[in-house]
Design a protein around this motif. Structure first.
Motif, short mmCIF file in Angstrom:
data_model
loop_
_atom_site.label_atom_id
_atom_site.label_comp_id
_atom_site.label_asym_id
_atom_site.label_seq_id
_atom_site.Cartn_x
_atom_site.Cartn_y
_atom_site.Cartn_z
N LYS A 197 22.69 -37.57 30.44
CA LYS A 197 22.17 -36.80 31.56
C LYS A 197 22.20 -37.59 32.86
O LYS A 197 22.23 -37.00 33.94
N TRP A 204 24.50 -27.14 31.16
CA TRP A 204 23.10 -27.04 30.74
C TRP A 204 22.33 -26.07 31.63
O TRP A 204 21.55 -25.24 31.15
N LYS A 212 20.46 -22.60 30.57
CA LYS A 212 19.09 -22.28 30.96
C LYS A 212 19.03 -20.94 31.71
O LYS A 212 18.15 -20.11 31.47
N GLU A 225 20.14 -28.21 21.95
CA GLU A 225 20.79 -29.20 22.82
C GLU A 225 21.12 -30.45 22.01
O GLU A 225 20.27 -31.02 21.35
N ARG A 228 12.57 -26.48 38.68
CA ARG A 228 11.96 -26.99 37.45
C ARG A 228 12.99 -27.48 36.44
O ARG A 228 12.72 -28.44 35.70
N TRP A 229 14.17 -26.85 36.41
CA TRP A 229 15.19 -27.32 35.47
C TRP A 229 15.78 -28.66 35.92
O TRP A 229 16.08 -29.52 35.08
N GLU A 279 14.16 -30.92 37.63
CA GLU A 279 13.11 -31.89 37.32
C GLU A 279 13.11 -32.25 35.83
O GLU A 279 12.94 -33.41 35.47
N GLU A 280 13.30 -31.26 34.99
CA GLU A 280 13.37 -31.51 33.54
C GLU A 280 14.55 -32.40 33.19
O GLU A 280 14.43 -33.33 32.40
N TRP A 281 15.70 -32.12 33.80
CA TRP A 281 16.90 -32.93 33.55
C TRP A 281 16.69 -34.37 34.02
O TRP A 281 17.04 -35.31 33.31
N GLN A 300 13.89 -36.03 34.42
CA GLN A 300 12.94 -36.72 33.56
C GLN A 300 13.61 -37.20 32.29
O GLN A 300 13.41 -38.35 31.86
N ALA A 301 14.41 -36.35 31.67
CA ALA A 301 15.11 -36.74 30.45
C ALA A 301 16.12 -37.85 30.71
O ALA A 301 16.27 -38.78 29.91
#
Length: 220
Positions: A8, A18, A22, A30, A196-197, A199-201, A203-204
């Motif tokens: 990522k 991705w 979503k 995933e 939000r997606w 931010e999720e990516w 963080q991962a």
């Protein structure tokens, strides 16, 4: 469905695939396949990446195998309804498709000189004239999309669409390599980074253990 993606932190095309998955609203598994390390060739065999010649992302949906980000967008838009991915207005939709196709096939200097690395920010990077022209072209397209079709929301065509998916990695590149953006583009980049997606990516990506050294310093 399952979606096979690369690291990522580095894989711009994986980010696009991705985000498309979503946006579809469909459930998917995933699977991350770390790229280019000593186990890469073996993992390509283990994960059965042969149909895509070892490229990511890959979407598996029953017997269907789709291994290109733009093809994934089109496949999913056929599956769930094209209005989820493309502007409803046919003029806006035509421009969005053109922008996505240009992004898909173009901007090679920008890609080569500024590979995606969302865990880094570089200062005082020397940008070539070719890459600067790519950036100017992208900003011109963003400006036209926003001025003509972006009145209903903060994204390129108002609401989040395939165009935002395709240009999401460009937003990260502009930030990583310290591009100076005009006000409207800075606002758009901030909107994208706050999604939000995204931010999720991010963080991962920050939790990944893998490092690809050739992407850890600016290209020269």
């Amino acid at each position: 469905m399952k979606l096979i993606i690369g690291n990522k932190a580095y894989s711009s095309w994986s980010l696009r695939g991705w985000l498309a998955a979503k946006q579809s609203g469909l459930a998917f598994e995933e699977i991350t396949v770390p790229l280019y390390d000593e186990g890469w060739d073996e993992r390509k065999r283990e994960e059965d990446l042969a149909p895509s010649s070892g490229k990511v992302p890959i979407l598996w949906d029953g017997d269907a195998v789709i291994w290109d980000s733009l093809a994934i967008i089109e496949y999913l838009s056929d599956k769930v309804g094209r209005d989820r991915f493309w502007p409803k207005d046919e003029v806006a939709r035509g421009m969005a498709r053109s922008m996505c196709a240009e992004m898909h096939s173009g901007y090679l200097p920008l890609r080569r000189e500024c590979p995606m690395n969302i865990r880094k920010t570089f200062e005082d990077v020397t940008i070539s004239g070719e890459t600067r022209q790519d950036a100017i072209r992208i900003l011109q397209l963003w400006a036209e999309a926003r001025s003509r079709f972006g009145k209903e929301g903060p994204y390129l065509f108002g609401t989040f669409s395939a165009a935002d998916i395709m240009f999401a990695p460009v937003v990260t590149r502009f930030i990583t390599y310290g591009f100076t953006l005009p006000g409207f583009a800075a606002a758009y980049a901030e909107t994208m980074m706050g999604h939000r997606w995204m931010e999720e990516w991010f963080q991962a990506a920050g939790e990944e253990e893998w490092t690809i050294e050739k992407f850890e310093t600016p290209a020269t």
